[in-house]
Write a protein that holds these residues in place. Structure first.
Motif, PDB file in Angstrom:
ATOM      1  N   LEU A 153     -32.584 -18.346  -6.572  1.00 29.29           N
ATOM      2  CA  LEU A 153     -33.181 -19.629  -6.955  1.00 29.29           C
ATOM      3  C   LEU A 153     -33.079 -19.798  -8.468  1.00 29.29           C
ATOM      4  CD1 LEU A 153     -34.896 -22.176  -6.403  1.00 29.29           C
ATOM      5  CD2 LEU A 153     -36.926 -20.699  -6.508  1.00 29.29           C
ATOM      6  N   PHE A 154     -32.435 -20.882  -8.887  1.00 34.78           N
ATOM      7  CA  PHE A 154     -32.223 -21.139 -10.306  1.00 34.78           C
ATOM      8  C   PHE A 154     -32.970 -22.406 -10.724  1.00 34.78           C
ATOM      9  CE2 PHE A 154     -28.411 -18.913  -8.813  1.00 34.78           C
ATOM     10  CZ  PHE A 154     -28.357 -17.848  -9.706  1.00 34.78           C
ATOM     11  N   CYS A 195     -36.681 -17.192   3.567  1.00 30.54           N
ATOM     12  CA  CYS A 195     -35.592 -16.406   3.002  1.00 30.54           C
ATOM     13  C   CYS A 195     -36.071 -15.435   1.929  1.00 30.54           C
ATOM     14  CB  CYS A 195     -34.534 -17.337   2.400  1.00 30.54           C
ATOM     15  SG  CYS A 195     -35.212 -18.584   1.279  1.00 30.54           S
ATOM     16  N   ARG A 196     -35.332 -14.362   1.760  1.00 28.40           N
ATOM     17  CA  ARG A 196     -35.526 -13.464   0.633  1.00 28.40           C
ATOM     18  C   ARG A 196     -35.090 -14.199  -0.629  1.00 28.40           C
ATOM     19  NH1 ARG A 196     -35.520  -7.755  -0.470  1.00 28.40           N
ATOM     20  NH2 ARG A 196     -36.292  -7.652  -2.613  1.00 28.40           N
ATOM     21  N   ILE A 197     -35.883 -14.139  -1.697  1.00 27.41           N
ATOM     22  CA  ILE A 197     -35.619 -14.928  -2.903  1.00 27.41           C
ATOM     23  C   ILE A 197     -35.675 -14.038  -4.142  1.00 27.41           C
ATOM     24  CG2 ILE A 197     -36.451 -16.820  -4.380  1.00 27.41           C
ATOM     25  CD1 ILE A 197     -37.713 -18.026  -1.831  1.00 27.41           C
ATOM     26  N   ALA A 198     -34.776 -14.280  -5.071  1.00 31.27           N
ATOM     27  CA  ALA A 198     -34.890 -13.821  -6.448  1.00 31.27           C
ATOM     28  C   ALA A 198     -34.724 -15.053  -7.321  1.00 31.27           C
ATOM     29  CB  ALA A 198     -33.842 -12.772  -6.782  1.00 31.27           C
ATOM     30  N   ALA A 199     -35.613 -15.228  -8.321  1.00 33.12           N
ATOM     31  CA  ALA A 199     -35.652 -16.459  -9.111  1.00 33.12           C
ATOM     32  C   ALA A 199     -35.227 -16.187 -10.547  1.00 33.12           C
ATOM     33  CB  ALA A 199     -37.052 -17.064  -9.079  1.00 33.12           C
ATOM     34  N   PHE A 200     -34.449 -17.113 -11.122  1.00 28.55           N
ATOM     35  CA  PHE A 200     -33.887 -16.946 -12.460  1.00 28.55           C
ATOM     36  C   PHE A 200     -34.095 -18.239 -13.255  1.00 28.55           C
ATOM     37  CE2 PHE A 200     -31.653 -14.427  -9.381  1.00 28.55           C
ATOM     38  CZ  PHE A 200     -31.588 -13.167  -9.967  1.00 28.55           C
ATOM     39  N   SER A 201     -34.467 -18.096 -14.522  1.00 25.93           N
ATOM     40  CA  SER A 201     -34.732 -19.279 -15.348  1.00 25.93           C
ATOM     41  C   SER A 201     -34.520 -18.962 -16.820  1.00 25.93           C
ATOM     42  CB  SER A 201     -36.161 -19.783 -15.116  1.00 25.93           C
ATOM     43  OG  SER A 201     -37.096 -18.771 -15.421  1.00 25.93           O
ATOM     44  N   PRO A 216     -38.939 -11.290  -7.171  1.00 22.82           N
ATOM     45  CA  PRO A 216     -38.695 -11.043  -8.596  1.00 22.82           C
ATOM     46  C   PRO A 216     -38.325 -12.334  -9.316  1.00 22.82           C
ATOM     47  CG  PRO A 216     -36.822 -10.310  -7.302  1.00 22.82           C
ATOM     48  CD  PRO A 216     -37.864 -10.764  -6.318  1.00 22.82           C
ATOM     49  N   HIS A 217     -38.915 -12.506 -10.491  1.00 22.74           N
ATOM     50  CA  HIS A 217     -38.614 -13.644 -11.358  1.00 22.74           C
ATOM     51  C   HIS A 217     -38.084 -13.094 -12.678  1.00 22.74           C
ATOM     52  CE1 HIS A 217     -40.969 -16.804  -9.076  1.00 22.74           C
ATOM     53  NE2 HIS A 217     -41.487 -15.699  -8.581  1.00 22.74           N
ATOM     54  N   LEU A 218     -36.901 -13.531 -13.089  1.00 19.74           N
ATOM     55  CA  LEU A 218     -36.299 -13.059 -14.326  1.00 19.74           C
ATOM     56  C   LEU A 218     -36.009 -14.233 -15.240  1.00 19.74           C
ATOM     57  CD1 LEU A 218     -34.954 -11.272 -11.741  1.00 19.74           C
ATOM     58  CD2 LEU A 218     -34.190  -9.937 -13.694  1.00 19.74           C
ATOM     59  N   GLY A 260     -32.389  -2.962 -12.386  1.00 24.91           N
ATOM     60  CA  GLY A 260     -31.893  -2.847 -11.025  1.00 24.91           C
ATOM     61  C   GLY A 260     -33.015  -3.145 -10.054  1.00 24.91           C
ATOM     62  N   LEU A 261     -32.746  -3.973  -9.051  1.00 25.49           N
ATOM     63  CA  LEU A 261     -33.772  -4.397  -8.107  1.00 25.49           C
ATOM     64  C   LEU A 261     -33.288  -4.166  -6.682  1.00 25.49           C
ATOM     65  CD1 LEU A 261     -34.577  -7.836  -9.764  1.00 25.49           C
ATOM     66  CD2 LEU A 261     -36.094  -5.861  -9.785  1.00 25.49           C
TER      67      LEU A 261
END
Length: 296
Positions: A153-154, A195-201, A216-218, A260-261
């Motif tokens: 997710l962006f 859904c499995r999510i990883a978020a980036f911003s 995780p949010h990065l 690493g995640l």
């Protein structure tokens, strides 16, 4: 299967130097990012917004055009979201025309993952904090609920609700760092997604990793920020490598970070928050046993 790799850049801020942003250095740094992405043969490039430092409509169109010309040299698919500076004087369609790319809330498939781009309202002034517009939350819900495959997710603005203690821009301006009045609803929407999510911003001009409800949010440091790098532009860009069981996040530049995640199709389930200690917690012989009792 070979890993999937995405090169990511944010907060380019092409334009004048403003406070700690070195906008006059943006194009050379962006040019090197484009060259490196092409040389590495990455699968996609993502730009998380704030490509310019806004001035007025005419000047902003010229600045966006110069940035778009460099992005146009990429040999692989590229995806953009708009930041608050991109939308200060230009509309979403104007940004799309400048970049020659589709914008707005959308998703695309890339190898084993789905790339989801959320474009809520990013209007921001000194007197107006960030807040969602009607329909923005429904758009996020629809975007995430549309597919149960692992999703990246962006967005321009961080969605974790993290602290900005120590952040030169936002420690004293927390309402400008995220959608504070909407963060509980955003959190619930992400938690409810299948859904499995990883978020980036981007937006907050520093590197950070925060995990909320198993997601995780990065955030990625601005390409031209100097407040963490002794007055020199950071030159930061990230490489996200997606493997079957792991995400590798590597930020290079003067403000580097490597993370690493674990990553799998199964969405993690976290226990809900415990009651307040000392007031609502069950009585017991020691704190550890009280916590186990409260957790069931």
């Amino acid at each position: 299967m070979a890993p999937t790799r995405i090169a990511i850049v944010t907060d380019i801020h092409h334009g004048e130097d403003t406070l700690s942003k070195r906008g006059t250095a943006a194009l050379p740094f962006l040019g090197r990012f484009v060259e490196d992405a092409n040389a590495a043969g990455v699968d996609a490039v993502v730009d998380l917004g704030d490509r310019i430092s806004d001035e007025d409509p005419e000047r902003d169109r010229a600045l966006q055009g110069e940035v778009a010309a460099l992005f146009g040299r990429l040999a692989m698919p590229r995806h953009h979201v708009d930041g608050n500076h991109d939308r200060a004087h230009l509309t979403g369609p104007e940004n799309e025309r400048s970049l020659g790319q589709r914008g707005g809330t959308r998703s695309v498939d890339l190898g084993p993952v789905r790339l989801a781009f959320w474009q809520p309202d990013v209007v921001l002034t000194h007197d107006r904090p960030l807040r969602l517009a009607p329909g923005d939350l429904d758009a996020l819900s629809g975007l995430l609920a549309a597919d149960d495959r692992p999703t990246l997710l962006f967005s321009h603005v961080p969605l974790s609700g993290q602290s900005n203690l120590g952040n030169a821009w936002f420690e004293n301006n927390p309402d400008h760092a995220t959608y504070r009045s909407d963060i509980a609803a955003i959190r619930a929407t992400i938690a409810a997604a299948p859904c499995r999510i990883a978020a980036f911003s981007g937006h907050v001009h520093w590197n950070s990793v925060t995990t909320v409800d198993g997601t995780p949010h990065l955030t990625l440091q601005s390409l031209t920020e100097t407040f963490t790098t002794a007055g020199e532009p950071s030159g930061c860009r990230a490489m996200l490598t997606i493997e079957s069981d792991r995400l590798a996040w590597s930020v290079t530049g003067l403000d580097p970070l490597s993370v690493g995640l674990p990553w799998s199709p199964t969405k993690p389930v976290w226990h809900g928050a415990l009651p307040r200690f000392g007031r609502d917690m069950p009585a017991g012989g020691n704190q550890a046993s009280d916590i186990r009792t409260a957790a069931g």
